[in-house]
Design a protein around this motif. Structure first.
Motif, PDB file in Angstrom:
ATOM      1  N   THR A   1       0.833  -1.204   0.000  1.00  0.00           N
ATOM      2  CA  THR A   1       0.000   0.000   0.000  1.00  0.00           C
ATOM      3  C   THR A   1       0.866   1.251   0.000  1.00  0.00           C
ATOM      4  OG1 THR A   1      -1.798  -1.129   1.146  1.00  0.00           O
ATOM      5  CG2 THR A   1      -1.773   1.263   1.285  1.00  0.00           C
ATOM      6  N   ASN A   2       1.888   1.283   0.844  1.00  0.00           N
ATOM      7  CA  ASN A   2       2.776   2.457   0.914  1.00  0.00           C
ATOM      8  C   ASN A   2       3.531   2.680  -0.390  1.00  0.00           C
ATOM      9  OD1 ASN A   2       2.046   3.095   3.523  1.00  0.00           O
ATOM     10  ND2 ASN A   2       3.750   1.993   4.451  1.00  0.00           N
ATOM     11  N   GLN A   3       4.041   1.610  -0.972  1.00  0.00           N
ATOM     12  CA  GLN A   3       4.793   1.732  -2.220  1.00  0.00           C
ATOM     13  C   GLN A   3       3.888   2.217  -3.347  1.00  0.00           C
ATOM     14  OE1 GLN A   3       8.630   0.040  -2.457  1.00  0.00           O
ATOM     15  NE2 GLN A   3       8.056   1.573  -0.958  1.00  0.00           N
ATOM     16  N   LEU A   4       2.664   1.682  -3.416  1.00  0.00           N
ATOM     17  CA  LEU A   4       1.718   2.122  -4.440  1.00  0.00           C
ATOM     18  C   LEU A   4       1.327   3.583  -4.238  1.00  0.00           C
ATOM     19  CD1 LEU A   4      -0.476  -1.081  -4.691  1.00  0.00           C
ATOM     20  CD2 LEU A   4       0.833  -0.060  -6.573  1.00  0.00           C
ATOM     21  N   ARG A   5       1.142   4.003  -2.998  1.00  0.00           N
ATOM     22  CA  ARG A   5       0.814   5.407  -2.720  1.00  0.00           C
ATOM     23  C   ARG A   5       1.933   6.337  -3.169  1.00  0.00           C
ATOM     24  NH1 ARG A   5      -1.756   4.742   3.307  1.00  0.00           N
ATOM     25  NH2 ARG A   5      -3.808   4.024   2.616  1.00  0.00           N
TER      26      ARG A   5
ATOM     27  N   ARG B   1      -4.489   5.144  -9.907  1.00  0.00           N
ATOM     28  CA  ARG B   1      -5.347   4.295  -9.083  1.00  0.00           C
ATOM     29  C   ARG B   1      -6.792   4.573  -9.458  1.00  0.00           C
ATOM     30  NH1 ARG B   1      -7.625   5.131  -3.697  1.00  0.00           N
ATOM     31  NH2 ARG B   1      -7.732   3.137  -2.615  1.00  0.00           N
ATOM     32  N   GLN B   2      -7.501   3.533  -9.865  1.00  0.00           N
ATOM     33  CA  GLN B   2      -8.909   3.671 -10.259  1.00  0.00           C
ATOM     34  C   GLN B   2      -9.758   2.894  -9.262  1.00  0.00           C
ATOM     35  OE1 GLN B   2     -10.452   5.320 -13.021  1.00  0.00           O
ATOM     36  NE2 GLN B   2     -12.247   4.782 -11.820  1.00  0.00           N
ATOM     37  N   VAL B   3     -10.659   3.602  -8.574  1.00  0.00           N
ATOM     38  CA  VAL B   3     -11.547   2.979  -7.602  1.00  0.00           C
ATOM     39  C   VAL B   3     -12.937   2.887  -8.211  1.00  0.00           C
ATOM     40  CG1 VAL B   3     -12.522   3.127  -5.281  1.00  0.00           C
ATOM     41  CG2 VAL B   3     -10.203   3.988  -5.713  1.00  0.00           C
ATOM     42  N   TYR B   4     -13.531   1.708  -8.134  1.00  0.00           N
ATOM     43  CA  TYR B   4     -14.878   1.490  -8.646  1.00  0.00           C
ATOM     44  C   TYR B   4     -15.835   1.393  -7.459  1.00  0.00           C
ATOM     45  CZ  TYR B   4     -12.505   0.416 -12.998  1.00  0.00           C
ATOM     46  OH  TYR B   4     -11.724   0.489 -14.113  1.00  0.00           O
ATOM     47  N   ALA B   5     -16.940   2.105  -7.542  1.00  0.00           N
ATOM     48  CA  ALA B   5     -17.926   2.121  -6.462  1.00  0.00           C
ATOM     49  C   ALA B   5     -18.805   0.881  -6.547  1.00  0.00           C
ATOM     50  CB  ALA B   5     -18.767   3.393  -6.542  1.00  0.00           C
ATOM     51  N   GLU B   6     -18.318  -0.200  -5.994  1.00  0.00           N
ATOM     52  CA  GLU B   6     -19.087  -1.432  -5.946  1.00  0.00           C
ATOM     53  C   GLU B   6     -18.741  -2.170  -4.671  1.00  0.00           C
ATOM     54  OE1 GLU B   6     -16.735  -4.428  -8.751  1.00  0.00           O
ATOM     55  OE2 GLU B   6     -17.522  -2.738  -9.896  1.00  0.00           O
ATOM     56  N   VAL B   7     -19.534  -3.158  -4.345  1.00  0.00           N
ATOM     57  CA  VAL B   7     -19.293  -3.946  -3.141  1.00  0.00           C
ATOM     58  C   VAL B   7     -18.999  -5.373  -3.577  1.00  0.00           C
ATOM     59  CG1 VAL B   7     -20.312  -4.776  -0.987  1.00  0.00           C
ATOM     60  CG2 VAL B   7     -20.847  -2.475  -1.823  1.00  0.00           C
ATOM     61  N   PRO B   8     -17.861  -5.941  -3.181  1.00  0.00           N
ATOM     62  CA  PRO B   8     -16.774  -5.295  -2.460  1.00  0.00           C
ATOM     63  C   PRO B   8     -16.045  -4.280  -3.344  1.00  0.00           C
ATOM     64  CG  PRO B   8     -16.116  -7.493  -3.139  1.00  0.00           C
ATOM     65  CD  PRO B   8     -17.567  -7.324  -3.535  1.00  0.00           C
ATOM     66  N   PRO B   9     -15.331  -3.337  -2.723  1.00  0.00           N
ATOM     67  CA  PRO B   9     -14.643  -2.309  -3.509  1.00  0.00           C
ATOM     68  C   PRO B   9     -13.638  -2.923  -4.491  1.00  0.00           C
ATOM     69  CG  PRO B   9     -14.563  -1.797  -1.176  1.00  0.00           C
ATOM     70  CD  PRO B   9     -15.124  -3.177  -1.295  1.00  0.00           C
ATOM     71  N   LYS B  10     -13.562  -2.343  -5.648  1.00  0.00           N
ATOM     72  CA  LYS B  10     -12.632  -2.798  -6.681  1.00  0.00           C
ATOM     73  C   LYS B  10     -11.660  -1.655  -6.951  1.00  0.00           C
ATOM     74  CE  LYS B  10     -12.593  -4.160 -11.539  1.00  0.00           C
ATOM     75  NZ  LYS B  10     -13.439  -4.396 -12.714  1.00  0.00           N
ATOM     76  N   VAL B  11     -10.368  -1.923  -6.831  1.00  0.00           N
ATOM     77  CA  VAL B  11      -9.336  -0.919  -7.077  1.00  0.00           C
ATOM     78  C   VAL B  11      -8.350  -1.495  -8.080  1.00  0.00           C
ATOM     79  CG1 VAL B  11      -7.521   0.514  -6.048  1.00  0.00           C
ATOM     80  CG2 VAL B  11      -9.569  -0.019  -4.725  1.00  0.00           C
ATOM     81  N   GLU B  12      -8.083  -0.740  -9.129  1.00  0.00           N
ATOM     82  CA  GLU B  12      -7.132  -1.163 -10.155  1.00  0.00           C
ATOM     83  C   GLU B  12      -5.985  -0.161 -10.239  1.00  0.00           C
ATOM     84  OE1 GLU B  12      -9.921  -3.536 -13.345  1.00  0.00           O
ATOM     85  OE2 GLU B  12      -9.460  -1.436 -13.732  1.00  0.00           O
ATOM     86  N   TYR B  13      -4.824  -0.685 -10.555  1.00  0.00           N
ATOM     87  CA  TYR B  13      -3.626   0.136 -10.713  1.00  0.00           C
ATOM     88  C   TYR B  13      -3.085  -0.050 -12.125  1.00  0.00           C
ATOM     89  CZ  TYR B  13      -3.758   0.588  -5.680  1.00  0.00           C
ATOM     90  OH  TYR B  13      -4.155   0.880  -4.394  1.00  0.00           O
ATOM     91  N   SER B  14      -2.649   1.054 -12.708  1.00  0.00           N
ATOM     92  CA  SER B  14      -2.048   1.000 -14.038  1.00  0.00           C
ATOM     93  C   SER B  14      -0.978   2.075 -14.122  1.00  0.00           C
ATOM     94  CB  SER B  14      -3.108   1.210 -15.119  1.00  0.00           C
ATOM     95  OG  SER B  14      -3.725   2.464 -14.940  1.00  0.00           O
TER      96      SER B  14
END
Length: 121
Positions: free
Chosen positions: A59-63, A73-86
């Motif tokens: 988490t720290n390295q990605l931040r 960082r792309q966060v999708y508003a769904e349950v459970p939360p979906k986060v993608e990195y590119s």
């Protein structure tokens, strides 16, 4: 804890190298970037690729990579939360650097004793 960065990078002829290295200087940053060259990944997919990394460290390295503008960082508003990195456009410019590091590691990445190095020369 984020590392202190230089405000100016014109301190010596090698500072351009230092400037580049400061973006990939974390223990896992280079490997994260390498895997993201292949495309977008979710957090747990990255975690599976790096089994030795802790969730907190990843988490720290990605931040830090996101703060440096190398990773999006792309966060999708769904349950459970979906986060993608590119990789961002800026992050993709590191591809030749990462490929060069891999090529060097392929040639010189094994740990050799001093005797093996002398014998090879």
């Amino acid at each position: 804890m984020p590392r202190t960065r230089h405000d100016r990078l014109d301190c010596s002829p090698g500072c351009a190298v230092e400037a580049t290295l400061q973006f990939i200087d974390g223990k896992w940053k280079g490997v994260i970037l390498w895997h993201l060259l292949g495309g977008t990944l979710r957090f747990n997919a990255i975690r599976r690729l790096l089994p030795s990394v802790t969730q907190r460290m990843l988490t720290n390295q990605l931040r830090e990579l996101e703060a440096d503008g190398l990773v999006a960082r792309q966060v999708y508003a769904e349950v459970p939360p979906k986060v993608e990195y590119s990789l961002t456009e800026r992050g993709r410019t590191l591809a030749p650097v990462l490929n060069a590091l891999k090529a060097w590691g392929d040639l010189h990445g094994t740990v050799q004793s001093d005797a093996q190095v002398r014998d090879a020369a």
